[in-house]
Design an enzyme around this catalytic site. Structure first.
Site, short mmCIF file in Angstrom:
data_model
loop_
_atom_site.label_atom_id
_atom_site.label_comp_id
_atom_site.label_asym_id
_atom_site.label_seq_id
_atom_site.Cartn_x
_atom_site.Cartn_y
_atom_site.Cartn_z
N ARG A 1 4.23 -2.15 -8.23
CA ARG A 1 5.45 -1.48 -7.79
C ARG A 1 5.70 -1.81 -6.32
O ARG A 1 4.87 -2.42 -5.67
CB ARG A 1 5.38 0.03 -8.02
CG ARG A 1 4.21 0.71 -7.38
CD ARG A 1 3.92 2.06 -7.96
NE ARG A 1 3.09 1.89 -9.15
CZ ARG A 1 2.61 2.88 -9.88
NH1 ARG A 1 2.91 4.12 -9.60
NH2 ARG A 1 1.84 2.65 -10.92
N PRO B 1 -5.93 2.87 1.23
CA PRO B 1 -5.31 3.59 0.12
C PRO B 1 -4.05 2.95 -0.45
O PRO B 1 -3.19 2.47 0.29
CB PRO B 1 -4.99 4.97 0.72
CG PRO B 1 -5.03 4.79 2.18
CD PRO B 1 -6.03 3.69 2.45
N ASN B 2 -4.00 2.98 -1.76
CA ASN B 2 -2.87 2.53 -2.58
C ASN B 2 -2.74 1.01 -2.70
O ASN B 2 -1.93 0.53 -3.49
CB ASN B 2 -1.54 3.14 -2.09
CG ASN B 2 -1.55 4.64 -2.22
OD1 ASN B 2 -1.83 5.17 -3.30
ND2 ASN B 2 -1.27 5.35 -1.14
N ASN C 1 -7.06 -3.96 6.39
CA ASN C 1 -5.76 -3.33 6.13
C ASN C 1 -6.06 -1.88 5.76
O ASN C 1 -6.37 -1.57 4.60
CB ASN C 1 -4.99 -4.03 5.01
CG ASN C 1 -3.58 -3.44 4.87
OD1 ASN C 1 -3.27 -2.41 5.47
ND2 ASN C 1 -2.74 -4.10 4.09
N TYR D 1 5.84 -5.03 -0.50
CA TYR D 1 4.47 -5.52 -0.58
C TYR D 1 4.28 -6.77 -1.44
O TYR D 1 3.14 -7.23 -1.61
CB TYR D 1 3.55 -4.39 -1.06
CG TYR D 1 3.66 -3.15 -0.20
CD1 TYR D 1 3.46 -3.24 1.18
CD2 TYR D 1 4.00 -1.91 -0.73
CE1 TYR D 1 3.58 -2.12 1.99
CE2 TYR D 1 4.11 -0.79 0.07
CZ TYR D 1 3.90 -0.90 1.43
OH TYR D 1 4.02 0.20 2.23
N ALA E 1 -2.06 3.32 5.04
CA ALA E 1 -1.49 4.49 5.74
C ALA E 1 -2.43 5.05 6.80
O ALA E 1 -1.98 5.63 7.81
CB ALA E 1 -1.13 5.57 4.72
N ARG F 1 10.07 -1.09 9.96
CA ARG F 1 10.12 0.01 8.98
C ARG F 1 10.24 1.35 9.72
O ARG F 1 10.71 1.40 10.83
CB ARG F 1 8.90 -0.08 8.08
CG ARG F 1 8.82 -1.42 7.32
CD ARG F 1 7.67 -1.48 6.36
NE ARG F 1 7.82 -0.47 5.31
CZ ARG F 1 6.84 -0.10 4.48
NH1 ARG F 1 5.66 -0.67 4.58
NH2 ARG F 1 7.06 0.81 3.56
N GLU G 1 -6.73 -6.51 12.41
CA GLU G 1 -5.85 -5.60 11.66
C GLU G 1 -4.80 -6.44 10.94
O GLU G 1 -4.22 -7.35 11.53
CB GLU G 1 -5.17 -4.64 12.65
CG GLU G 1 -4.18 -3.70 12.02
CD GLU G 1 -3.53 -2.79 13.05
OE1 GLU G 1 -3.99 -2.74 14.22
OE2 GLU G 1 -2.53 -2.14 12.69
N HIS H 1 -1.41 -6.35 8.02
CA HIS H 1 -0.45 -5.64 7.18
C HIS H 1 0.42 -6.64 6.44
O HIS H 1 0.84 -7.65 7.01
CB HIS H 1 0.46 -4.72 8.02
CG HIS H 1 -0.33 -3.70 8.76
ND1 HIS H 1 -0.91 -2.61 8.14
CD2 HIS H 1 -0.68 -3.63 10.07
CE1 HIS H 1 -1.57 -1.91 9.04
NE2 HIS H 1 -1.46 -2.51 10.22
O1 CA2 Z 1 2.19 -3.37 5.10
C1 CA2 Z 1 1.03 -2.99 4.91
O2 CA2 Z 1 0.11 -3.72 4.56
C2 CA2 Z 1 0.70 -1.50 5.07
O3 CA2 Z 1 -0.61 -1.38 5.60
C3 CA2 Z 1 0.78 -0.90 3.67
C4 CA2 Z 1 0.58 0.61 3.64
C5 CA2 Z 1 1.53 1.28 4.63
O4 CA2 Z 1 1.26 2.68 4.68
C6 CA2 Z 1 1.40 0.70 6.04
O5 CA2 Z 1 2.34 1.34 6.86
C7 CA2 Z 1 1.66 -0.79 6.01
C8 CA2 Z 1 0.90 1.16 2.24
C9 CA2 Z 1 0.12 0.51 1.14
C10 CA2 Z 1 0.66 1.02 -0.17
O6 CA2 Z 1 0.58 -0.02 -1.11
C11 CA2 Z 1 1.31 0.11 -2.25
C12 CA2 Z 1 1.30 -0.97 -3.09
C13 CA2 Z 1 2.02 -0.93 -4.25
C14 CA2 Z 1 2.73 0.21 -4.57
C15 CA2 Z 1 2.73 1.29 -3.73
C16 CA2 Z 1 2.00 1.25 -2.57
#
Ligand code: CA2
Length: 144
Positions: A17, A9-10, A73, A22, A76, A106, A97, A99
């Site tokens: 953003r 997700p996301n 990946n 990221y 969340a 974090r 896995e 990230h």
């Molecule tokens: O660091 C990573 O790759 C994560 O898997 C990213 C997840 C986060 O919940 C994990 O703890 C670590 C969040 C991905 C959200 O991606 C976004 C990208 C652009 C804008 C907002 C969110």
């Protein structure tokens, strides 16, 4: 050899953003980088992204017989999803896995992954490079 790259997700918002966590590369940029890397390694890739937990479970299940391993990946869901953990464990496809961010630097809730114990390895903190490292590690392991 065929590897499935699964994003949760996301991650479809990458590059639009939150660049501090990221990076500035979009998911399409990462896909292009991995496609070029795969060509040098002589492997084929498939890509899947979903914001929906059950669809990620379906993609992992459907990888059986189609792919030799998975780079995952789960975003969340890494920290919450027993369903994705059970899918990874059930399919018995070697899974890495990955990230983008260093989850251990974090918030505390990101320090625990439900997935690491059912994966062959985990990589975090190198931005888009994390995916390349994960792919290389998985291909090396599958080539042993
Ligand atoms: O660091 C990573 O790759 C994560 O898997 C990213 C997840 C986060 O919940 C994990 O703890 C670590 C969040 C991905 C959200 O991606 C976004 C990208 C652009 C804008 C907002 C969110």
């Amino acid at each position: 050899m065929k590897i499935l790259i699964v994003n949760g997700p996301n991650l479809n918002l990458l590059g639009t953003r939150e660049p501090t966590h990221y990076g500035v590369q979009t998911l399409a940029d990462i896909q292009a980088m991995l496609t070029a890397e795969a060509a040098t390694l002589g492997v084929e890739l498939g890509f899947y992204q979903s914001n929906i937990e059950g669809e990620l479970v379906d993609a992992i299940q459907q990888a059986v017989g189609q792919y030799d391993g998975i780079v995952l990946n789960a975003a969340a869901y890494t920290h919450t999803s027993v369903a994705i953990r059970d899918a990874v464990s059930a399919v018995k496809l070697p899974t890495v896995e990955v990230h983008l961010s260093n989850v251990f630097a974090r918030e505390e809730f990101r320090h625990h992954s439900l997935l690491t114990a059912v994966c062959i390895g985990a990589i975090c903190g190198f931005g888009a490079e994390s995916y390349r490292l994960a792919l290389r590690g998985l291909v090396a392991k599958l080539s042993e």
